[in-house]
Design a protein around this motif. Structure first.
Motif, PDB file in Angstrom:
ATOM      1  N   THR A  84     -23.787   0.262   4.040  1.00  0.00           N
ATOM      2  CA  THR A  84     -24.417   1.531   3.680  1.00  0.00           C
ATOM      3  C   THR A  84     -24.807   2.321   4.923  1.00  0.00           C
ATOM      4  O   THR A  84     -24.666   3.548   4.961  1.00  0.00           O
ATOM      5  CB  THR A  84     -25.647   1.286   2.792  1.00  0.00           C
ATOM      6  OG1 THR A  84     -25.233   0.586   1.598  1.00  0.00           O
ATOM      7  CG2 THR A  84     -26.309   2.597   2.382  1.00  0.00           C
ATOM      8  N   ASN A  85     -25.295   1.627   5.941  1.00  0.00           N
ATOM      9  CA  ASN A  85     -25.616   2.309   7.200  1.00  0.00           C
ATOM     10  C   ASN A  85     -24.361   2.933   7.810  1.00  0.00           C
ATOM     11  O   ASN A  85     -24.398   4.049   8.336  1.00  0.00           O
ATOM     12  CB  ASN A  85     -26.247   1.333   8.189  1.00  0.00           C
ATOM     13  CG  ASN A  85     -27.680   0.991   7.826  1.00  0.00           C
ATOM     14  OD1 ASN A  85     -28.355   1.760   7.139  1.00  0.00           O
ATOM     15  ND2 ASN A  85     -28.160  -0.149   8.281  1.00  0.00           N
ATOM     16  N   LEU A  86     -23.264   2.203   7.755  1.00  0.00           N
ATOM     17  CA  LEU A  86     -22.005   2.725   8.293  1.00  0.00           C
ATOM     18  C   LEU A  86     -21.513   3.917   7.471  1.00  0.00           C
ATOM     19  O   LEU A  86     -21.019   4.905   8.026  1.00  0.00           O
ATOM     20  CB  LEU A  86     -20.948   1.618   8.322  1.00  0.00           C
ATOM     21  CG  LEU A  86     -21.228   0.465   9.291  1.00  0.00           C
ATOM     22  CD1 LEU A  86     -20.205  -0.654   9.090  1.00  0.00           C
ATOM     23  CD2 LEU A  86     -21.192   0.951  10.737  1.00  0.00           C
ATOM     24  N   ILE A  87     -21.644   3.823   6.163  1.00  0.00           N
ATOM     25  CA  ILE A  87     -21.253   4.939   5.302  1.00  0.00           C
ATOM     26  C   ILE A  87     -22.094   6.171   5.620  1.00  0.00           C
ATOM     27  O   ILE A  87     -21.622   7.304   5.534  1.00  0.00           O
ATOM     28  CB  ILE A  87     -21.385   4.542   3.812  1.00  0.00           C
ATOM     29  CG1 ILE A  87     -20.282   3.536   3.437  1.00  0.00           C
ATOM     30  CG2 ILE A  87     -21.317   5.772   2.897  1.00  0.00           C
ATOM     31  CD1 ILE A  87     -20.427   2.949   2.052  1.00  0.00           C
TER      32      ILE A  87
ATOM     33  N   ALA B 265     -28.899  11.781   0.013  1.00  0.00           N
ATOM     34  CA  ALA B 265     -28.187  10.566   0.417  1.00  0.00           C
ATOM     35  C   ALA B 265     -29.005   9.308   0.137  1.00  0.00           C
ATOM     36  O   ALA B 265     -28.472   8.294  -0.307  1.00  0.00           O
ATOM     37  CB  ALA B 265     -27.819  10.644   1.894  1.00  0.00           C
ATOM     38  N   ARG B 266     -30.308   9.355   0.381  1.00  0.00           N
ATOM     39  CA  ARG B 266     -31.137   8.158   0.193  1.00  0.00           C
ATOM     40  C   ARG B 266     -31.213   7.764  -1.279  1.00  0.00           C
ATOM     41  O   ARG B 266     -31.320   6.574  -1.607  1.00  0.00           O
ATOM     42  CB  ARG B 266     -32.539   8.374   0.773  1.00  0.00           C
ATOM     43  CG  ARG B 266     -33.349   9.466   0.099  1.00  0.00           C
ATOM     44  CD  ARG B 266     -34.658   9.717   0.844  1.00  0.00           C
ATOM     45  NE  ARG B 266     -35.491  10.701   0.177  1.00  0.00           N
ATOM     46  CZ  ARG B 266     -35.332  12.011   0.293  1.00  0.00           C
ATOM     47  NH1 ARG B 266     -34.353  12.492   1.044  1.00  0.00           N
ATOM     48  NH2 ARG B 266     -36.143  12.826  -0.341  1.00  0.00           N
ATOM     49  N   HIS B 267     -31.147   8.743  -2.188  1.00  0.00           N
ATOM     50  CA  HIS B 267     -31.151   8.438  -3.617  1.00  0.00           C
ATOM     51  C   HIS B 267     -29.780   7.941  -4.060  1.00  0.00           C
ATOM     52  O   HIS B 267     -29.686   7.019  -4.876  1.00  0.00           O
ATOM     53  CB  HIS B 267     -31.546   9.683  -4.416  1.00  0.00           C
ATOM     54  CG  HIS B 267     -32.961  10.109  -4.200  1.00  0.00           C
ATOM     55  ND1 HIS B 267     -33.449  11.329  -4.633  1.00  0.00           N
ATOM     56  CD2 HIS B 267     -33.994   9.494  -3.581  1.00  0.00           C
ATOM     57  CE1 HIS B 267     -34.725  11.437  -4.300  1.00  0.00           C
ATOM     58  NE2 HIS B 267     -35.080  10.339  -3.661  1.00  0.00           N
ATOM     59  N   ARG B 268     -28.743   8.554  -3.528  1.00  0.00           N
ATOM     60  CA  ARG B 268     -27.382   8.122  -3.873  1.00  0.00           C
ATOM     61  C   ARG B 268     -27.138   6.693  -3.408  1.00  0.00           C
ATOM     62  O   ARG B 268     -26.504   5.897  -4.109  1.00  0.00           O
ATOM     63  CB  ARG B 268     -26.359   9.079  -3.250  1.00  0.00           C
ATOM     64  CG  ARG B 268     -24.930   8.806  -3.683  1.00  0.00           C
ATOM     65  CD  ARG B 268     -24.013   9.982  -3.386  1.00  0.00           C
ATOM     66  NE  ARG B 268     -23.963  10.306  -1.964  1.00  0.00           N
ATOM     67  CZ  ARG B 268     -24.338  11.484  -1.458  1.00  0.00           C
ATOM     68  NH1 ARG B 268     -24.806  12.442  -2.241  1.00  0.00           N
ATOM     69  NH2 ARG B 268     -24.241  11.709  -0.162  1.00  0.00           N
ATOM     70  N   ASP B 269     -27.639   6.343  -2.212  1.00  0.00           N
ATOM     71  CA  ASP B 269     -27.472   4.983  -1.707  1.00  0.00           C
ATOM     72  C   ASP B 269     -28.056   3.956  -2.677  1.00  0.00           C
ATOM     73  O   ASP B 269     -27.421   2.943  -2.994  1.00  0.00           O
ATOM     74  CB  ASP B 269     -28.156   4.827  -0.341  1.00  0.00           C
ATOM     75  CG  ASP B 269     -27.396   5.502   0.785  1.00  0.00           C
ATOM     76  OD1 ASP B 269     -26.199   5.793   0.606  1.00  0.00           O
ATOM     77  OD2 ASP B 269     -27.998   5.723   1.856  1.00  0.00           O
TER      78      ASP B 269
ATOM     79  N   ALA C  82     -33.798  -3.331  -1.827  1.00  0.00           N
ATOM     80  CA  ALA C  82     -34.903  -3.145  -0.888  1.00  0.00           C
ATOM     81  C   ALA C  82     -34.610  -3.841   0.437  1.00  0.00           C
ATOM     82  O   ALA C  82     -34.849  -3.281   1.524  1.00  0.00           O
ATOM     83  CB  ALA C  82     -36.201  -3.672  -1.494  1.00  0.00           C
ATOM     84  N   ARG C  83     -34.065  -5.070   0.365  1.00  0.00           N
ATOM     85  CA  ARG C  83     -33.708  -5.782   1.597  1.00  0.00           C
ATOM     86  C   ARG C  83     -32.563  -5.095   2.320  1.00  0.00           C
ATOM     87  O   ARG C  83     -32.566  -4.984   3.542  1.00  0.00           O
ATOM     88  CB  ARG C  83     -33.318  -7.232   1.284  1.00  0.00           C
ATOM     89  CG  ARG C  83     -34.472  -8.119   0.878  1.00  0.00           C
ATOM     90  CD  ARG C  83     -34.181  -9.592   1.163  1.00  0.00           C
ATOM     91  NE  ARG C  83     -32.976 -10.082   0.542  1.00  0.00           N
ATOM     92  CZ  ARG C  83     -32.921 -10.615  -0.674  1.00  0.00           C
ATOM     93  NH1 ARG C  83     -34.012 -10.701  -1.407  1.00  0.00           N
ATOM     94  NH2 ARG C  83     -31.780 -11.056  -1.163  1.00  0.00           N
ATOM     95  N   ALA C  84     -31.597  -4.619   1.564  1.00  0.00           N
ATOM     96  CA  ALA C  84     -30.428  -3.971   2.162  1.00  0.00           C
ATOM     97  C   ALA C  84     -30.817  -2.721   2.939  1.00  0.00           C
ATOM     98  O   ALA C  84     -30.288  -2.461   4.029  1.00  0.00           O
ATOM     99  CB  ALA C  84     -29.414  -3.616   1.082  1.00  0.00           C
ATOM    100  N   LEU C  85     -31.754  -1.951   2.393  1.00  0.00           N
ATOM    101  CA  LEU C  85     -32.122  -0.675   2.995  1.00  0.00           C
ATOM    102  C   LEU C  85     -33.373  -0.748   3.859  1.00  0.00           C
ATOM    103  O   LEU C  85     -33.712   0.221   4.541  1.00  0.00           O
ATOM    104  CB  LEU C  85     -32.321   0.377   1.895  1.00  0.00           C
ATOM    105  CG  LEU C  85     -31.102   0.673   1.016  1.00  0.00           C
ATOM    106  CD1 LEU C  85     -31.451   1.724  -0.029  1.00  0.00           C
ATOM    107  CD2 LEU C  85     -29.911   1.117   1.857  1.00  0.00           C
TER     108      LEU C  85
END
Length: 205
Positions: free
Chosen positions: A86-89, A145-149, A165-168
């Motif tokens: 997700t960070n890369l996206i 973007a933060r909501h779409r993620d 939550a851990r992923a983000l």
């Protein structure tokens, strides 16, 4: 006994594989074998097949480089890997926005026309008509973007709230709030329907 996604019953956990790779770097390939396909599918839905290849490769390259920082108390590496993805996206936000906008402008097909190859009509493999899918693509393109993620990590990566939550790296409460807002916006755009069919956690009331 239920194994984590990508892990067969009786196999070592992802955490065990990562820990073993600290001394045996080649062991990390097991993690790639288990999760590369799901990471690729997630990236492809968001960015398209060509960009997804690069994102998938970079996800595992980055994960390998920072594997010594992995918390081995966490058996499944899926949230960790999808967080990296997700960070890369996030570096391709404009490309994703253009992709969604383009899909949203596609001509609608009659209900029941299950044309393959478009992003929106494969949302969790449950969207029933391209006419709705085009509207969904437009709705997704308008989300912050933060909501779409959050929405797509739940709907496409099949992560639970705590895993997202851990992923983000955000509190669970933030995940719930962003997901609620994203779902509301999608429902408003689609006249009350919710084709993403999000996974609900039994402990998330």
């Amino acid at each position: 006994m239920t194994a984590e996604p990508g892990v067969r019953v009786g196999q070592d956990s992802d955490a065990s594989v990562v820990a073993r790779s600290w001394d045996e770097p080649e062991a990390f390939a097991v993690l790639f074998d288990r999760h590369a396909d799901s990471v690729y599918r997630y990236a492809a839905r968001r960015l398209g097949a060509e960009a997804a290849e690069d994102v998938m490769a970079e996800t595992f390259t980055t994960a390998f480089q920072v594997r010594f920082r992995y918390d081995t108390a966490l058996a499944s590496a899926r949230p960790w890997l999808f967080g990296i993805t997700t960070n890369l996206i996030g570096r391709h936000k404009r490309a994703e926005a253009r992709r969604l906008k383009a899909l949203g402008q596609l001509p609608s097909s009659p209900p029941g026309d299950q044309a393959d190859g478009t992003l929106a009509d494969r949302v969790v493999d449950r969207v029933s008509a391209q006419a709705v899918s085009c509207e969904l693509a437009r709705a997704l393109s308008r989300l912050p973007a933060r909501h779409r993620d959050v929405l797509l990590l739940v709907a496409w990566a099949d992560l639970g709230y705590e895993e997202v939550a851990r992923a983000l790296g955000v509190p669970v409460g933030t995940v719930r709030s962003r997901l609620h807002r994203a779902r509301r916006k999608v429902r408003e755009a689609l006249g009350g329907s919710d084709p993403t069919t999000l996974r609900e956690e039994s402990d998330d009331e």
